[in-house]
Design an enzyme around this catalytic site. Sequence first.
Site, PDB file in Angstrom:
ATOM      1  N   ASP A   1       0.598  -0.913   0.015  1.00 48.42           N
ATOM      2  CA  ASP A   1       0.045  -0.036  -0.201  1.00 48.42           C
ATOM      3  C   ASP A   1       0.802   1.186   0.512  1.00 48.42           C
ATOM      4  OD1 ASP A   1      -2.500   1.161   0.096  1.00 48.42           O
ATOM      5  OD2 ASP A   1      -2.091   1.535   2.049  1.00 48.42           O
TER       6      ASP A   1
ATOM      7  N   GLU B   1       1.342  -0.519  -5.587  1.00 50.60           N
ATOM      8  CA  GLU B   1       0.206   0.398  -5.259  1.00 50.60           C
ATOM      9  C   GLU B   1       1.081   1.872  -5.171  1.00 50.60           C
ATOM     10  OE1 GLU B   1      -1.915   3.137  -4.442  1.00 50.60           O
ATOM     11  OE2 GLU B   1      -1.502   2.760  -1.979  1.00 50.60           O
TER      12      GLU B   1
ATOM     13  N   ASP C   1     -11.561   0.961  -1.519  1.00 51.65           N
ATOM     14  CA  ASP C   1     -11.417   2.653  -1.094  1.00 51.65           C
ATOM     15  C   ASP C   1     -12.387   3.371  -2.563  1.00 51.65           C
ATOM     16  OD1 ASP C   1     -10.035   3.014   1.685  1.00 51.65           O
ATOM     17  OD2 ASP C   1      -7.977   3.277  -0.023  1.00 51.65           O
TER      18      ASP C   1
END
Length: 500
Positions: free
Chosen positions: A296, A343, A397
């Site tokens: 992430d 990411e 998200d």
Amino acid sequence: MNIRSSGVLLHITSLPSRFGIGDLGPAAYDFADFLRSHGQLYWQFLPTTPTTEIMGNSPYASWSAFAGNPLFISPEMMVEDGIITWEEVRDAPQGHEGHVNYGAVEIYKAHLLRLAYARKQKSLNTCPRFAVFKENHAHWLRDYARFVTIMDEYPGKIWSQWPDPLKYRERDALIQWDHAHRDAIEYEEYVQYIFFSQWRRLRLYCNRNGLNLIGDIPIYVTHHSADVWTSPHLFKLDGNGEPTHVGGVPPDYFSATGQRWGNPVFNWDAMRHENFEWWVRRMRHNIALVDKIRLDHFRGFAGYWEIPASETTAINGRWIDAPGMELFRIFTLRLGILPIIAEDLGVITADVRELKQQFSLPGMKILQFGFGGDLTQNPDTPFHHEPHCVLYTGTHDNSTVKGWYATEAGDQGRNNLHEFVGQCTDIDNVHITFLRLAMQSVANTVIFPVQDIIGLDNAARMNTPSTANGNWEWRMTKDQQHHPMFRKLSQLTGLFGRWT
């Protein structure tokens, strides 16, 4: 990830079960079988570390970067292992089957785990598997168990507010604490033993049946965590243990004021002095649990947005260089080929692209982002995708595809989509259009959130960034797992050469 393949994003909590939350029990094995029977190679989920209602139940906010979430422990598997009985699991939490009731689940599972520990306590000292587990996880387990027991002793206080001997980890204070709370510490270690035992079995089952697991590592850890308490010198803290600077991102697609995550940022000089050992342990730990790792906020390893802790928003931060090249070279030397998905969403600069390319890491593309503005200039438009990437219709998200079409796409986005596919679509079939677009993409790997496969609206959204309540609660029902759209997924998987 250089063969054409596809997979599904569904967090462990979102599995159907009769215990108020998805877990590592029969529903997980059934879902693994279901994915393979429909030609899917990957099952992706969110971080599996402990969560708490105080932190909004977010899997990206945990008091440990290494521990497993006790809420994922399966009561049914505990019964099969003979450590509790069917009679004891009977009073499962009641509630809406499509949502997680975290408070009730936490009380229920803690009760079962304490029953199991009371039953096994006397034999643990002579249990070789428990001894081996503690030895293999010694670099984090004891300090994690200490941290949790101290939290219980001082409820509502973060570690920097604990009495100084414990706050500063004075040797005599820790020895005294271990002696006075021996059973409580052993209980926390035993809970982790059960979690990792159940996880190991599930992962082995998936791999034997040709299914790969994709995990998720947040770049930062929470200030109130065993990690920061144990190694405060590795983070930017003041003399009282409070963060001087915190992480986040500047204003972007998701928020006009950016995102102020509140996590302390790393003291990279101290990390470098220790040859990045903390990060190596963290990466090795996760590689042992899954087959691929979504890392992430990858851009934070090239440069990160540092916000003074006194600021209430992310607006007044600044970009700081990070030693990503050094760190990833160490990873490669110590760990070999890195099974990482970068990411790389948000503000991407040349140094981020260079870091990703240097180590041949696939990045991410979000199909929802591909229909805004001038399609010839939009890097997320499907004809700008590259094979060495992982394409998602959306992430945890994002809105669901239906939610995007209804509330975020706007007239321009909808018109661009219609022009791109050469026909009009509507709210009822936009998710089918997205499935086809993703499947026919040049991207080697495509991943679909379950909500986008079966065409759910934003009532099924997993998370809305910068909001505190109502997130991480959605669950798939048993009926939804047998939705006709899964047959469509299977058909498209074969049609576009992704059946593995």
